[in-house]
Each structure stands twice: as structure tokens, then as C-alpha cells.
Design an enzyme around this catalytic site. Structure first.
Site, PDB file in Angstrom:
ATOM      1  N   ASP A  16      -4.740 -56.842 -17.050  1.00 32.81           N
ATOM      2  CA  ASP A  16      -3.327 -56.552 -17.323  1.00 32.81           C
ATOM      3  C   ASP A  16      -2.776 -55.603 -16.255  1.00 32.81           C
ATOM      4  O   ASP A  16      -1.702 -55.818 -15.695  1.00 32.81           O
ATOM      5  CB  ASP A  16      -3.177 -55.938 -18.725  1.00 32.81           C
ATOM      6  CG  ASP A  16      -3.895 -56.763 -19.776  1.00 32.81           C
ATOM      7  OD1 ASP A  16      -3.458 -57.899 -20.017  1.00 32.81           O
ATOM      8  OD2 ASP A  16      -4.919 -56.302 -20.307  1.00 32.81           O
ATOM      9  N   GLU A 272      -8.013 -63.676 -15.125  1.00 35.81           N
ATOM     10  CA  GLU A 272      -6.818 -64.359 -14.621  1.00 35.81           C
ATOM     11  C   GLU A 272      -6.575 -63.992 -13.160  1.00 35.81           C
ATOM     12  O   GLU A 272      -6.520 -64.854 -12.283  1.00 35.81           O
ATOM     13  CB  GLU A 272      -5.598 -63.951 -15.448  1.00 35.81           C
ATOM     14  CG  GLU A 272      -4.303 -64.464 -14.855  1.00 35.81           C
ATOM     15  CD  GLU A 272      -3.092 -64.211 -15.721  1.00 35.81           C
ATOM     16  OE1 GLU A 272      -3.207 -64.242 -16.953  1.00 35.81           O
ATOM     17  OE2 GLU A 272      -1.998 -63.999 -15.157  1.00 35.81           O
TER      18      GLU A 272
HETATM   19  O1  TRH Z   1     -10.776 -57.649 -15.999  1.00 33.65           O
HETATM   20  P1  TRH Z   1     -10.339 -58.939 -16.609  1.00 33.65           P
HETATM   21  O2  TRH Z   1     -11.303 -59.631 -17.422  1.00 33.65           O
HETATM   22  O3  TRH Z   1      -9.076 -58.580 -17.476  1.00 33.65           O
HETATM   23  C1  TRH Z   1      -8.196 -59.319 -18.234  1.00 33.65           C
HETATM   24  C2  TRH Z   1      -7.826 -58.503 -19.458  1.00 33.65           C
HETATM   25  O4  TRH Z   1      -8.941 -58.349 -20.263  1.00 33.65           O
HETATM   26  C3  TRH Z   1      -6.738 -59.179 -20.207  1.00 33.65           C
HETATM   27  O5  TRH Z   1      -6.507 -58.558 -21.452  1.00 33.65           O
HETATM   28  C4  TRH Z   1      -7.019 -60.638 -20.366  1.00 33.65           C
HETATM   29  O6  TRH Z   1      -5.982 -61.236 -21.020  1.00 33.65           O
HETATM   30  C5  TRH Z   1      -7.228 -61.224 -19.006  1.00 33.65           C
HETATM   31  O7  TRH Z   1      -8.387 -60.635 -18.435  1.00 33.65           O
HETATM   32  C6  TRH Z   1      -7.333 -62.729 -18.955  1.00 33.65           C
HETATM   33  O8  TRH Z   1      -9.930 -59.999 -15.505  1.00 33.65           O
HETATM   34  P2  TRH Z   1      -8.989 -60.179 -14.286  1.00 33.65           P
HETATM   35  O9  TRH Z   1      -7.706 -60.748 -14.694  1.00 33.65           O
HETATM   36  O10 TRH Z   1      -9.706 -60.979 -13.371  1.00 33.65           O
HETATM   37  O11 TRH Z   1      -8.771 -58.738 -13.645  1.00 33.65           O
HETATM   38  C7  TRH Z   1      -9.688 -58.005 -12.900  1.00 33.65           C
HETATM   39  C8  TRH Z   1      -8.926 -57.158 -11.903  1.00 33.65           C
HETATM   40  O12 TRH Z   1      -9.789 -56.196 -11.342  1.00 33.65           O
HETATM   41  C9  TRH Z   1      -8.382 -57.971 -10.743  1.00 33.65           C
HETATM   42  O13 TRH Z   1      -7.099 -57.499 -10.383  1.00 33.65           O
HETATM   43  C10 TRH Z   1      -9.351 -57.675  -9.615  1.00 33.65           C
HETATM   44  C11 TRH Z   1      -9.738 -56.276  -9.932  1.00 33.65           C
HETATM   45  N1  TRH Z   1     -11.028 -55.815  -9.380  1.00 33.65           N
HETATM   46  C12 TRH Z   1     -10.998 -54.943  -8.305  1.00 33.65           C
HETATM   47  O14 TRH Z   1      -9.924 -54.589  -7.808  1.00 33.65           O
HETATM   48  N2  TRH Z   1     -12.177 -54.491  -7.796  1.00 33.65           N
HETATM   49  C13 TRH Z   1     -13.383 -54.867  -8.282  1.00 33.65           C
HETATM   50  O15 TRH Z   1     -14.437 -54.408  -7.766  1.00 33.65           O
HETATM   51  C14 TRH Z   1     -13.408 -55.786  -9.385  1.00 33.65           C
HETATM   52  C15 TRH Z   1     -14.731 -56.231  -9.942  1.00 33.65           C
HETATM   53  C16 TRH Z   1     -12.202 -56.227  -9.918  1.00 33.65           C
END
Ligand code: TRH
Length: 378
Positions: A16, A272
Site C-alpha cells: 500500500d 502488486e
Molecule cells: O509487500 P506486499 O505483499 O504488500 C501488499 C500489501 O500487503 C497490500 O495490503 C496488498 O493488498 C498487496 O500487497 C497486494 O507487496 P507489493 O505490492 O509487492 O509491495 C512491496 C513493496 O516493497 C514494493 O513497492 C517493492 C518494495 N520493496 C523494496 O522497495 N525493497 C525491497 O527490498 C523489497 C523486498 C520490497
């Protein structure tokens, strides 16, 4: 100068905050808007964007100010607030705007327009096309809030990506970025096949470790921090599988995250925002979806699969669908990884075709800015 207030509640994990931050950045940098991101858990945002901290600061054109969301019951939803609604208001993921802010929107409508949007999650499901752009009157004040559905067609509001993305995921950068990053993580930059691993603990991780062990081709697993990766590491330890090299990656800033994806040969990836970045990076990917009640995530997967696999030959398509079924639904199928790797060249070609499709779609920031200008004329 256009002002924009975006409201975001962190449900869990990073997605989010991650989606909100990216969008805020694009509206500020590409459209010169003064954006305030009002978020109820700025610490989560700081974990992926260390420079983004909640601060009480005046807004500036072309920049994003992060504000702490002050919970309901207060007359002030964030500080500093002059009691006015911004030109553009974005409610992310049904977070429900603060009462005091809704009242401010209603007051603004008495004299001048305001563009109020409700932004939903990205999906390939039909409802994204059907619902995008539809207005919904506020039950108490009557002003219109317009639904925005990101998706994979022109009828949706497109995808959350930068205009200059080709520069970020430029293959010419790959080698130097990979050398530098892999050295930091202690990974082998010369390894023939590196899989980035970032998934949910709900995935059948132990079974996946077995799948990796059964295929003799070397694989370097670059694992993101988290419970699923820790379990994979534990599950691999007792297996006699010297062809698997497990490397723990650290949490990196969101822009470096793009470089991590660019450096890898494939990704098993979640959520996402991350999965979209892997697609934009043009690498073959296996998607683990955020698990939802009543398995609605499987419907979401099916809709996406029908688009993503279009450019794949039948056998590669089947291999992708089977591994997707395995990681999201868990039926035992020990050969899914091997079959998937057997088709890696076709999967890579398909990923490149899909990447081009994504580059041709409208960007979310572009759709929002166009729609906002229309709404603000009246
Ligand atoms: O972390 P997610 O699983 O989060 C979300 C939320 O849980 C939300 O409520 C749900 O509806 C959604 O998933 C589908 O997944 P996401 O979307 O992939 O987000 C991870 C973010 O973290 C993304 O912007 C990339 C970032 N990230 C980094 O910047 N550095 C890192 O080392 C990692 C592992 C991730």
C-alpha cells in the site's frame, strides 16, 4: 500549481505504501504537482524509501510531503492543514477519508470544483474496465467521487509506472548494476541463473525447495528478507543440493529494488507493486498473489494469466500455469520447477513481448492528471 492530497492506510506489508509513494512521485515529478501523502504508518514507507519521513512542512510544486494521518476524532487529519481540500484528492484502496476532510471537500464544492478519486488495486479482471471512471455520489454531501481502476487496457486507468521507465530497465545497464549489487549481497555475478525470491509465507516453500533440488541445473536464489525466505533457507539446508546457492539479500530502497530485478534472470515474486516491476523489468516471473478469503486471488490470477500467456507457445503456457497453480494453490506437483525451466527461453521471449505491451499502456499518473483537469474545469 496543482495541489493533491493522497490518503493511504497500510493494511499490511509494504504494497500500500509502495504503490502510493510511486504514484505520488510521478504526479509530483512528471506533472509538477504539490503532493501530500497522508499515511497512517509512515514507518512502513520509510522501510522501503528511507528518505521518506513524515514531516510537518509546507508543500512545494514538484515534490511530495509525507504527513502522519491523525486518526478520526480529531478536527485536523494531518499537520499543517489549513482546513482546505486540495485540487485533487485521492483515496487509496478504500481507506475512507477523514470526516473533517470530507467536510472540507463539500465546502470547496460550494465555490469551486475538486477532483475526488478512489483508487483501487491493479487487476486484469473485467470489472476494472467496467468500473473505471464511474462516479459515486457521497452519501452525505452528494459530491462525486470517481473510481479509478488500474489495469491492462486503454479502458482502465493504466499502470503505475514512470514515463521514463525504459531508462530504468535499460538492458545496457544490466551488467554493471549486477556486478555492483551482487558484490554487496555476496552473490555470484557470473552465475548462469539467478532467481529473485520474494513471496508470502502462505506459499508451499518446503515443497518448492524439493522442486529446486530435483532439477540438477544450477540456480542461485537471491532471497528478499522475510519469513518465506527464512523457511526456504531452512528447507534447503538438509537437502543434498550443491547446485543450489542460497544468498540472503537485504531490504533495499525502492529504486534499488528495480536494479535488483534488472540484475536477476527471473523472479518468484509477490503482491502488486513488486510483480508489476518484475514485468516491467522484462524478466520471466512466477507470481504469488496476496492470499484472500474465498480464494478471490485465484480469479484475479486467471484473468491475468489469460493476458500474460497470450504470447507463449502452448507448452510454455502450460508450464507457467502449472507452477502458478502450485505456488498459489498448493497441489503437489514435483516437476513444476523443472518444466518451467525447460521453457525458460520461450518464457523470456514472452516476458519481453509483455514488457512492450506494458510500455504502451497509459500510465496511472497520466490518466489521473487528464481526468483531474477535466473535472477541475467545471
Ligand atoms: O509487500 P506486499 O505483499 O504488500 C501488499 C500489501 O500487503 C497490500 O495490503 C496488498 O493488498 C498487496 O500487497 C497486494 O507487496 P507489493 O505490492 O509487492 O509491495 C512491496 C513493496 O516493497 C514494493 O513497492 C517493492 C518494495 N520493496 C523494496 O522497495 N525493497 C525491497 O527490498 C523489497 C523486498 C520490497
Amino acid at each position: 500549481m496543482r495541489t493533491c492530497d493522497m490518503f493511504c492506510r497500510v493494511i499490511d506489508n509494504y504494497g500500500d505504501a509502495g504503490v502510493s509513494w510511486r504514484l505520488a512521485q510521478m504526479l509530483a515529478k512528471e506533472y509538477d504537482w504539490a503532493v501530500r501523502l497522508i499515511i497512517d504508518d509512515a514507518a512502513v514507507l520509510s522501510a522501503i524509501v528511507p528518505t521518506a519521513k513524515a514531516e510537518v512542512a509546507p508543500v512545494k510544486a514538484g515534490s511530495v510531503t509525507v504527513c502522519d494521518w491523525i486518526e478520526d476524532g480529531s478536527d485536523v487529519p494531518f499537520r499543517p492543514w489549513d482546513g482546505q481540500a486540495a485540487d485533487v484528492v485521492i483515496e487509496l484502496f478504500s481507506c475512507r477519508l477523514p470526516d473533517a476532510y470530507e467536510a472540507a471537500i463539500a465546502r470547496r464544492f460550494e465555490t469551486s470544483p475538486c477532483a475526488v478519486f478512489a483508487l483501487d488495486y491493479l487487476t486484469a479482471e473485467k470489472y476494472a474496465e467496467e468500473g473505471n471512471g464511474l462516479p459515486s455520489p457521497h452519501p452525505r454531501y452528494g459530491y462525486d467521487k470517481t473510481f479509478l481502476f488500474p489495469g491492462f487496457s486503454e479502458k482502465t486507468c493504466g499502470i503505475n509506472r514512470e514515463r521514463n521507465l525504459q531508462q530504468i530497465f535499460n538492458p545496457a545497464r544490466k551488467e554493471s548494476v549486477r556486478k555492483r549489487l551482487f558484490a554487496e549481497f555476496g552473490a555470484d555475478p557470473e552465475h548462469p541463473f539467478t532467481l529473485y525470491f520474494f513471496t508470502y509465507p502462505e506459499m508451499p516453500v518446503e515443497g518448492f525447495a524439493q522442486c529446486l533440488a530435483q532439477d540438477p541445473r544450477p540456480v542461485q536464489v537471491l532471497a528478499a528478507p522475510g519469513a518465506a525466505s527464512a523457511r526456504l533457507k531452512r528447507a534447503l539446508e538438509p537437502l543434498d543440493a550443491p547446485h543450489i546457492r542460497f544468498v540472503q539479500a537485504s531490504m533495499v530502497a525502492q529504486d534499488v529494488f528495480d536494479d535488483v530485478l534488472l540484475s536477476c534472470d527471473a523472479a518468484l515474486i509477490r503482491g502488486e507493486d513488486s510483480v508489476l516491476r518484475a514485468q516491467l523489468a522484462g524478466i520471466p516471473m512466477i507470481w504469488t498473489l496476496y492470499p484472500q478469503q474465498e480464494d478471490t486471488h485465484l480469479t484475479k490470477l486467471a484473468a491475468f494469466a489469460s493476458l500474460y500467456t497470450q504470447a507463449l507457445p502452448q507448452t510454455a503456457r502450460q508450464a507457467w500455469l502449472e507452477i502458478e497453480d502450485y505456488v498459489n494453490n498448493g497441489p503437489v506437483h514435483e516437476h513444476v520447477w523443472k518444466n518451467w525451466r525447460d521453457h525458460i527461453e520461450e518464457l523470456q521471449a514472452g516476458a519481453t513481448v509483455w514488457q512492450k505491451t506494458l510500455f504502451s499502456l497509459p500510465t496511472l499518473a497520466e490518466s489521473i492528471s487528464k481526468l483531474a483537469e477535466k473535472k477541475l474545469k467545471f
